[in-house]
Design a protein around this motif. Structure first.
Motif, mmCIF file in Angstrom:
data_model
loop_
_atom_site.group_PDB
_atom_site.id
_atom_site.type_symbol
_atom_site.label_atom_id
_atom_site.label_comp_id
_atom_site.label_asym_id
_atom_site.label_seq_id
_atom_site.Cartn_x
_atom_site.Cartn_y
_atom_site.Cartn_z
ATOM 1 N N ASN A 6 -5.824 -2.856 -10.237
ATOM 2 C CA ASN A 6 -7.045 -2.395 -10.905
ATOM 3 C C ASN A 6 -7.846 -1.379 -10.095
ATOM 4 O OD1 ASN A 6 -7.002 -3.908 -13.395
ATOM 5 N ND2 ASN A 6 -7.355 -5.745 -12.165
ATOM 6 N N LYS A 7 -7.318 -0.958 -8.959
ATOM 7 C CA LYS A 7 -8.071 -0.077 -8.059
ATOM 8 C C LYS A 7 -7.677 1.390 -8.169
ATOM 9 C CE LYS A 7 -8.808 -3.823 -4.741
ATOM 10 N NZ LYS A 7 -8.636 -4.290 -3.327
ATOM 11 N N PHE A 8 -6.593 1.696 -8.922
ATOM 12 C CA PHE A 8 -6.116 3.066 -9.002
ATOM 13 C C PHE A 8 -5.786 3.412 -10.455
ATOM 14 C CE2 PHE A 8 -5.350 1.734 -4.685
ATOM 15 C CZ PHE A 8 -5.641 2.861 -3.930
ATOM 16 N N PRO A 9 -6.324 4.528 -10.967
ATOM 17 C CA PRO A 9 -6.041 4.929 -12.355
ATOM 18 C C PRO A 9 -4.557 5.120 -12.636
ATOM 19 C CG PRO A 9 -7.880 6.190 -11.466
ATOM 20 C CD PRO A 9 -7.289 5.426 -10.316
ATOM 21 N N SER A 10 -3.781 5.546 -11.632
ATOM 22 C CA SER A 10 -2.348 5.786 -11.840
ATOM 23 C C SER A 10 -1.600 4.524 -12.246
ATOM 24 C CB SER A 10 -1.716 6.370 -10.574
ATOM 25 O OG SER A 10 -1.909 5.503 -9.467
ATOM 26 N N LEU A 14 -0.361 -12.956 -7.831
ATOM 27 C CA LEU A 14 0.035 -12.803 -9.234
ATOM 28 C C LEU A 14 -1.139 -12.872 -10.204
ATOM 29 C CD1 LEU A 14 3.291 -14.937 -9.128
ATOM 30 C CD2 LEU A 14 3.155 -12.468 -9.473
ATOM 31 N N LYS A 15 -2.216 -13.479 -9.789
ATOM 32 C CA LYS A 15 -3.389 -13.591 -10.671
ATOM 33 C C LYS A 15 -4.014 -12.238 -10.992
ATOM 34 C CE LYS A 15 -6.402 -14.420 -6.676
ATOM 35 N NZ LYS A 15 -7.255 -15.424 -5.989
ATOM 36 N N TYR A 16 -3.662 -11.201 -10.206
ATOM 37 C CA TYR A 16 -4.273 -9.891 -10.410
ATOM 38 C C TYR A 16 -3.610 -9.093 -11.535
ATOM 39 C CZ TYR A 16 -6.588 -10.762 -5.937
ATOM 40 O OH TYR A 16 -7.340 -11.310 -4.923
ATOM 41 N N ILE A 17 -2.467 -9.551 -12.027
ATOM 42 C CA ILE A 17 -1.794 -8.811 -13.109
ATOM 43 C C ILE A 17 -1.478 -9.746 -14.287
ATOM 44 C CG2 ILE A 17 -0.841 -6.937 -11.723
ATOM 45 C CD1 ILE A 17 1.798 -8.553 -11.585
ATOM 46 N N PRO A 18 -2.505 -10.370 -14.865
ATOM 47 C CA PRO A 18 -2.253 -11.317 -15.966
ATOM 48 C C PRO A 18 -1.659 -10.667 -17.202
ATOM 49 C CG PRO A 18 -4.590 -10.823 -15.809
ATOM 50 C CD PRO A 18 -3.951 -10.221 -14.599
ATOM 51 N N ASN A 19 -1.883 -9.372 -17.382
ATOM 52 C CA ASN A 19 -1.430 -8.701 -18.598
ATOM 53 C C ASN A 19 -0.157 -7.886 -18.399
ATOM 54 O OD1 ASN A 19 -3.687 -9.675 -20.085
ATOM 55 N ND2 ASN A 19 -4.955 -8.064 -19.186
ATOM 56 N N HIS A 45 0.837 -1.203 0.000
ATOM 57 C CA HIS A 45 0.000 0.000 0.000
ATOM 58 C C HIS A 45 0.870 1.252 0.000
ATOM 59 C CE1 HIS A 45 -3.985 -1.914 0.667
ATOM 60 N NE2 HIS A 45 -3.243 -2.874 1.190
ATOM 61 N N ASP A 46 2.007 1.182 0.702
ATOM 62 C CA ASP A 46 2.946 2.311 0.671
ATOM 63 C C ASP A 46 3.432 2.558 -0.757
ATOM 64 O OD1 ASP A 46 2.644 2.284 3.409
ATOM 65 O OD2 ASP A 46 4.599 1.372 3.813
ATOM 66 N N LEU A 47 3.728 1.475 -1.475
ATOM 67 C CA LEU A 47 4.145 1.597 -2.875
ATOM 68 C C LEU A 47 3.082 2.306 -3.694
ATOM 69 C CD1 LEU A 47 5.846 0.994 -5.387
ATOM 70 C CD2 LEU A 47 4.912 -1.337 -5.373
ATOM 71 N N GLN A 48 1.827 1.973 -3.457
ATOM 72 C CA GLN A 48 0.748 2.639 -4.189
ATOM 73 C C GLN A 48 0.723 4.139 -3.906
ATOM 74 O OE1 GLN A 48 -1.616 1.075 -6.481
ATOM 75 N NE2 GLN A 48 -1.530 3.270 -6.939
ATOM 76 N N ASP A 49 0.973 4.511 -2.654
ATOM 77 C CA ASP A 49 1.021 5.932 -2.308
ATOM 78 C C ASP A 49 2.112 6.659 -3.086
ATOM 79 O OD1 ASP A 49 -1.069 5.700 -0.450
ATOM 80 O OD2 ASP A 49 0.293 5.211 1.196
ATOM 81 N N MET A 95 2.792 -8.241 -4.034
ATOM 82 C CA MET A 95 1.547 -8.097 -3.283
ATOM 83 C C MET A 95 0.791 -6.825 -3.668
ATOM 84 S SD MET A 95 3.033 -9.604 0.314
ATOM 85 C CE MET A 95 1.542 -9.445 1.275
ATOM 86 N N TRP A 96 1.494 -5.859 -4.249
ATOM 87 C CA TRP A 96 0.846 -4.670 -4.798
ATOM 88 C C TRP A 96 -0.101 -5.041 -5.936
ATOM 89 C CZ3 TRP A 96 1.542 -3.563 -9.938
ATOM 90 C CH2 TRP A 96 0.978 -2.382 -10.402
ATOM 91 N N SER A 97 0.126 -6.179 -6.563
ATOM 92 C CA SER A 97 -0.693 -6.604 -7.703
ATOM 93 C C SER A 97 -2.187 -6.546 -7.388
ATOM 94 C CB SER A 97 -0.322 -8.029 -8.118
ATOM 95 O OG SER A 97 1.041 -8.122 -8.462
#
Length: 334
Positions: free
Chosen positions: A181-185, A246-251, A143-147, A175-177
């Motif tokens: 899909n939750k943030f436009p950035s 890892l399943k959250y970033i298939p592309n 979550h810090d990485l997302q910030d 784990m950021w994966s």
């Protein structure tokens, strides 16, 4: 019976810690024991001179970001590449390992800066100049990485973002994966590079127990679980399994790196992560390089100095690891 008492002064004096002590130290580590301001660079004169040149030419902009989870202050730098080329609007984030600071991974920063990429790095929570707080093995760190991603995209508007993590930093990236899909950035993130992390924290700890102590596994694991819950508040260790994210970033393609002689986190963890990642890809774009003779933290150190490098097909490569990595990035960012 093996003595697994932690001597925290080993961290301060830079004495190596054996595997089990290191896992325990990760739980009790505090930022105040870590040198702040660039002492790591004194060990590498070439990098210190390069850093001083960046400072002189005003290529470094310090930043601070407040974490959304618990309002901690993280400290980092945006570093502009001194090399002018087509990569100048691309940014690579570098996340360091536990008990390190951002300066510890300056070799990686040097490689990417010289290739024209701008670099973002910061001290993780509980490390370096950032605020002290329990290390959570990637859970809160992701979550810090997302910030930081939100801050950098808002301020610098990069064309593409690459995320590189070493050890704890790599676990944070994987784990950021879940947040992708939750943030436009995050639309700017095109590639992740995972260097020497664990697939499942508890299993990595169990592996160390089997290899380094005669203490019964169940006894040690129960202590480990209780210590994690006490220090981090995390009671469900299933959240500390990067492999399940890892399943959250298939592309998004991923490049996996690991030293084959790593006796802290076995390279088999990276093999597991790679094979899990490609399950979700069609066509397969992710890749893996295993670096012969490299210990934990030595992927680039030895990978750029003549050792054999093996890919996911067990084919040997003699090119420097940095060349292989930069080539792979070029292929994925066309």
């Amino acid at each position: 019976m093996k003595n697994t008492n932690i001597n925290i002064f080993k961290l301060k004096s830079n004495v190596d810690i054996d595997s089990i002590d290191m896992f325990q130290a990760c739980l009790t580590y505090n930022a105040k024991f870590q040198p702040i301001i660039g002492k790591e660079l004194n060990k590498w004169p070439i990098y210190l001179a390069y850093w001083n040149s960046l400072v002189k030419n005003e290529k470094i902009t310090n930043f601070k970001v407040k974490t959304t989870i618990d309002k901690l202050i993280l400290v980092g730098d945006y570093i502009e590449s001194p090399v002018k080329n087509a990569n100048n609007n691309r940014v690579i984030f570098l996340l360091h390992g536990v008990t390190n600071t951002r300066y510890w991974i300056f070799k990686q920063a040097y490689i990417f800066l010289e290739a024209g990429y701008n670099v973002v790095w910061y001290d993780a929570r509980n490390h370096g100049q950032s605020n002290a707080a329990p290390t959570t093995f990637g859970k809160k760190e992701s979550h810090d990485l997302q910030d930081v991603i939100n801050l950098i995209t808002d301020k610098y508007h990069p064309e593409n973002i690459i995320l590189y993590g070493f050890s704890l930093g790599s676990a944070s990236v994987v784990m950021w994966s879940e947040l992708y899909n939750k943030f436009p950035s995050n639309e700017k993130v095109r590639l992740v590079i995972c260097d020497s992390t664990f697939a499942e924290l508890e299993q990595a700890y169990i592996d160390k127990i089997h290899n380094h102590t005669f203490v019964p596994t169940n006894f040690m694991v129960n202590i480990f679980r209780k210590t994690i819950k006490k220090t981090t508040g995390i009671s469900d260790l299933t959240v500390l399994k990067p492999i399940k994210y890892l399943k959250y970033i298939p592309n998004i393609p991923a490049l996996f790196l690991h030293g084959k002689a790593d006796n802290f986190v076995s390279y088999t963890n990276t093999e597991e992560l790679y094979h899990e990642k490609i399950r979700y890809e069609q066509p397969v774009k992710s890749k893996m390089y295993l670096i012969d003779k490299a210990l934990h933290g030595q992927s680039f150190l030895l990978g750029d100095n003549g050792v054999t490098i093996y890919d996911e097909f067990n084919q040997k490569h003699k090119e420097p690891l940095s060349t292989l990595v930069l080539t792979y990035i070029d292929q994925q960012l066309v």
